[in-house]
Scaffold this motif. Structure first.
Motif, PDB file in Angstrom:
ATOM      1  N   HIS B  83       3.984  22.186 -18.569  1.00 52.72           N
ATOM      2  CA  HIS B  83       3.073  21.044 -18.470  1.00 52.72           C
ATOM      3  C   HIS B  83       3.773  19.835 -19.072  1.00 52.72           C
ATOM      4  O   HIS B  83       4.484  19.953 -20.065  1.00 52.72           O
ATOM      5  CB  HIS B  83       1.813  21.378 -19.288  1.00 52.72           C
ATOM      6  N   SER B  84       3.587  18.680 -18.434  1.00 54.31           N
ATOM      7  CA  SER B  84       4.138  17.450 -18.997  1.00 54.31           C
ATOM      8  C   SER B  84       3.120  16.345 -18.830  1.00 54.31           C
ATOM      9  O   SER B  84       2.709  16.047 -17.703  1.00 54.31           O
ATOM     10  CB  SER B  84       5.440  17.087 -18.285  1.00 54.31           C
ATOM     11  N   PRO B  85       2.683  15.730 -19.939  1.00 61.23           N
ATOM     12  CA  PRO B  85       1.604  14.735 -19.823  1.00 61.23           C
ATOM     13  C   PRO B  85       1.985  13.549 -18.948  1.00 61.23           C
ATOM     14  O   PRO B  85       1.136  12.986 -18.260  1.00 61.23           O
ATOM     15  CB  PRO B  85       1.345  14.316 -21.277  1.00 61.23           C
ATOM     16  N   ASN B  86       3.284  13.155 -18.934  1.00 55.84           N
ATOM     17  CA  ASN B  86       3.677  11.969 -18.168  1.00 55.84           C
ATOM     18  C   ASN B  86       4.218  12.281 -16.783  1.00 55.84           C
ATOM     19  O   ASN B  86       4.511  11.382 -16.012  1.00 55.84           O
ATOM     20  CB  ASN B  86       4.735  11.178 -18.946  1.00 55.84           C
ATOM     21  N   LEU B  87       4.414  13.553 -16.476  1.00 57.46           N
ATOM     22  CA  LEU B  87       4.978  13.945 -15.183  1.00 57.46           C
ATOM     23  C   LEU B  87       4.024  14.957 -14.549  1.00 57.46           C
ATOM     24  O   LEU B  87       4.210  16.171 -14.646  1.00 57.46           O
ATOM     25  CB  LEU B  87       6.371  14.569 -15.404  1.00 57.46           C
ATOM     26  N   PRO B  88       2.978  14.423 -13.897  1.00 54.09           N
ATOM     27  CA  PRO B  88       1.838  15.261 -13.517  1.00 54.09           C
ATOM     28  C   PRO B  88       2.177  16.465 -12.634  1.00 54.09           C
ATOM     29  O   PRO B  88       1.527  17.489 -12.741  1.00 54.09           O
ATOM     30  CB  PRO B  88       0.913  14.293 -12.777  1.00 54.09           C
ATOM     31  N   ASP B  89       3.196  16.364 -11.753  1.00 56.20           N
ATOM     32  CA  ASP B  89       3.420  17.535 -10.898  1.00 56.20           C
ATOM     33  C   ASP B  89       4.401  18.550 -11.495  1.00 56.20           C
ATOM     34  O   ASP B  89       4.810  19.498 -10.834  1.00 56.20           O
ATOM     35  CB  ASP B  89       3.783  17.132  -9.460  1.00 56.20           C
ATOM     36  N   TRP B  90       4.781  18.346 -12.766  1.00 56.73           N
ATOM     37  CA  TRP B  90       5.635  19.303 -13.462  1.00 56.73           C
ATOM     38  C   TRP B  90       4.758  20.411 -14.035  1.00 56.73           C
ATOM     39  O   TRP B  90       4.541  20.495 -15.231  1.00 56.73           O
ATOM     40  CB  TRP B  90       6.406  18.625 -14.578  1.00 56.73           C
ATOM     41  N   ASP B  91       4.318  21.287 -13.199  1.00 52.01           N
ATOM     42  CA  ASP B  91       3.332  22.282 -13.605  1.00 52.01           C
ATOM     43  C   ASP B  91       3.889  23.671 -13.297  1.00 52.01           C
ATOM     44  O   ASP B  91       3.932  24.070 -12.137  1.00 52.01           O
ATOM     45  CB  ASP B  91       2.053  22.008 -12.784  1.00 52.01           C
ATOM     46  N   ASN B  92       4.373  24.360 -14.346  1.00 50.03           N
ATOM     47  CA  ASN B  92       4.999  25.673 -14.172  1.00 50.03           C
ATOM     48  C   ASN B  92       6.171  25.645 -13.188  1.00 50.03           C
ATOM     49  O   ASN B  92       6.249  26.459 -12.271  1.00 50.03           O
ATOM     50  CB  ASN B  92       3.952  26.708 -13.737  1.00 50.03           C
ATOM     51  N   VAL B  93       7.079  24.706 -13.425  1.00 49.01           N
ATOM     52  CA  VAL B  93       8.246  24.548 -12.551  1.00 49.01           C
ATOM     53  C   VAL B  93       9.501  25.110 -13.240  1.00 49.01           C
ATOM     54  O   VAL B  93       9.774  24.770 -14.394  1.00 49.01           O
ATOM     55  CB  VAL B  93       8.474  23.051 -12.217  1.00 49.01           C
TER      56      VAL B  93
END
Lengths: 322, 322
Positions: B83-93
């Motif tokens: 999870h990254s608060p500033n990079l919304p589509d970085w989700d379990n990558v």
């Protein structure tokens, strides 16, 4: 392989407990001594060493070392007790070396919650976990942090003073010198703290049940009242649980540790507060934790401190010397 | 012995920084790229790998590995960004493996504050310490915990989310899902939080200096106002410092760590808040810490993340594989 036996000692505010423990964490002999009113350093060390000597005389097994858990801030590497809230003259005292010298065996000394945590991670509720936090709920909140498989002690043994997490910087004064510490909101005295915020009618009714004395709002009385369906008591347990959860959320966010084990006298009322605790933890942490967070009761019970102290002594046999 | 060179990458919200670092922590080549508005996973990974390839072409030294620090919650062992608060589509990558595959070199991936902390303990303000907490003060509060000499990451990399220490359970909503998190009281947005509690006259005067827009009460503006002797601004810096200290007190009581290093943009205003921070820490911890507690500015500055990422990659050379 021959079994190794160590002695575990667990010093409480009113009782001294001890036992001979085998390498599978089984307590093969145990004894419990009620302490007198004299809590001077010398008197307590005499109690401890007499108990150890009794074990040494009565057991056939050769004892390799002694582990000793005491309430207070202990620098394990030097064996010095920095400070103990219930034992006022335990101020920078080299307790470990005094014990070792009197019994003629290598000894280790640590904070009681650290010892208990070591026991729970090896043989109790934390078995199989790499990281775990033990919280002991009694007159205060003790903490034992197991990080990467070992108890983490911090600089000079000051880690785990979780009872002094700041909940409200303008809250009630605490004997640590601070204000609004967590143990005012989620340990024995929490019921008085939360009762003072009740609506007047509810407060008066509750106070009457405590014989008009707010300090009689003990966890035991509150558990009895809740069992009998007293709604104000149930509400205060909810409040207790919520604040327990708020502090755990802080610990979870700081440490990223997902397994929390609850011990101490108040753990007996686990079912009165655990749902509110869980709700508060999940409300104050990332949603990722909702499926991972574990809140458990300690499983070693009264023997936890003994087993943990013995385990920690046993783990260090190769480095210990008299 | 031949020197080992590694590449350190530090991904920020608006810039990507990188450098080639030698084994003494010296950055021998560095480069800074301004990111475009497209912050998709693929685009950012392309930026990162292009930068690395440029280093590989332009340096004579053989590069052993790459370390990459990114803002967000990272499981270092799997190389996945949760999870990254500033990079919304970085989700379990699985960012690490994508980078490694594209550059043909072993890579490690971790949270940016963890990387920076690794740099400060080796070559910066924490040099010689066994335990240290790095706090990065910017739009939020990042944390890197160095415990027993190593960065502690917790279960699945969730350790160090110190910005979400609960300060007020009924406080403002936070993007973590909780309320009243520390970063509302001691990071950029803190000035708006604290301004709302000013007496009306002071609030209006301050707001006028921010062009009538409360979101313009940035650390930069507040620093300028304080420099010019604005008493309300000085008071808000004091408030900021106090709340920074309240959170640090919690960390000190939990971890028993006595060295705290402050980095991030707001560290430039260290002198505006550090006295109030120190006072608050000492007011909420045992008196033992008064002579031991250390509050320092990070010394690696803009290179901290690069150096730390390179150091961490270099420490793992024997276990890394492509």
């Amino acid at each position: 392989m021959k079994d190794t036996f160590t002695i575990g000692i667990d010093l409480g505010g009113t009782n001294l407990k001890g036992g001979v423990v085998d390498s599978s964490g089984r307590v093969v002999v145990r004894q419990n001594i009620r302490l007198g009113s004299d809590k001077s350093v010398d008197k307590i060390i005499t109690y401890i060493t007499e108990l150890i000597k009794r074990f040494l005389k009565s057991t056939y097994q050769p004892i390799a070392a002694v582990g000793c858990g005491v309430p207070g801030i202990v620098d394990m590497s030097s064996g010095i007790v920095h400070h103990s809230p219930n034992l006022p003259d335990w101020d920078n005292v080299p307790v470990r070396d005094q014990i070792a010298a009197r019994i003629g065996l290598p000894a280790i000394l640590d904070n009681d919650a650290n010892m208990w945590a070591a026991g729970e991670i090896c043989f109790g509720a934390g078995k199989g976990c790499r990281n775990m936090v033990l919280l002991t709920l009694g007159s205060g909140i003790g903490g034992g942090l197991v990080l990467n498989g070992d108890v983490f002690r911090g600089d000079e043994g000051f880690a785990g003073e979780v009872g002094h997490i700041v909940i409200d910087p303008d809250g009630p004064f605490c004997n640590c010198g601070g204000r609004g510490c967590w143990e005012h909101y989620a340990a024995s005295r929490a019921f008085a703290t939360h009762a003072l915020k009740l609506p007047k009618g509810e407060f008066s009714a509750l106070l009457a049940r405590a014989g008009g004395n707010i300090s009689h709002l003990t966890p035991e009385l509150m558990a009895t009242l809740a069992k009998n369906g007293d709604e104000v008591a149930i509400k205060l347990w909810h409040c207790f649980g919520r604040y327990l959860g708020i502090g755990i959320a802080t610990l979870l966010n700081v440490l990223g540790v997902e397994t929390f084990v609850i011990g101490g006298g108040i753990a007996r009322s686990f079912d009165n507060f655990s749902a509110a605790t869980r709700d508060a933890v999940l409300a104050h942490t990332y949603s990722h934790h909702s499926s991972k967070f574990m809140l458990k009761k300690a499983t070693l019970g009264d023997d936890g401190g003994i087993i943990g102290a013995a385990v920690e002594a046993s783990k260090r046999l190769s480095t210990l010397k008299l």
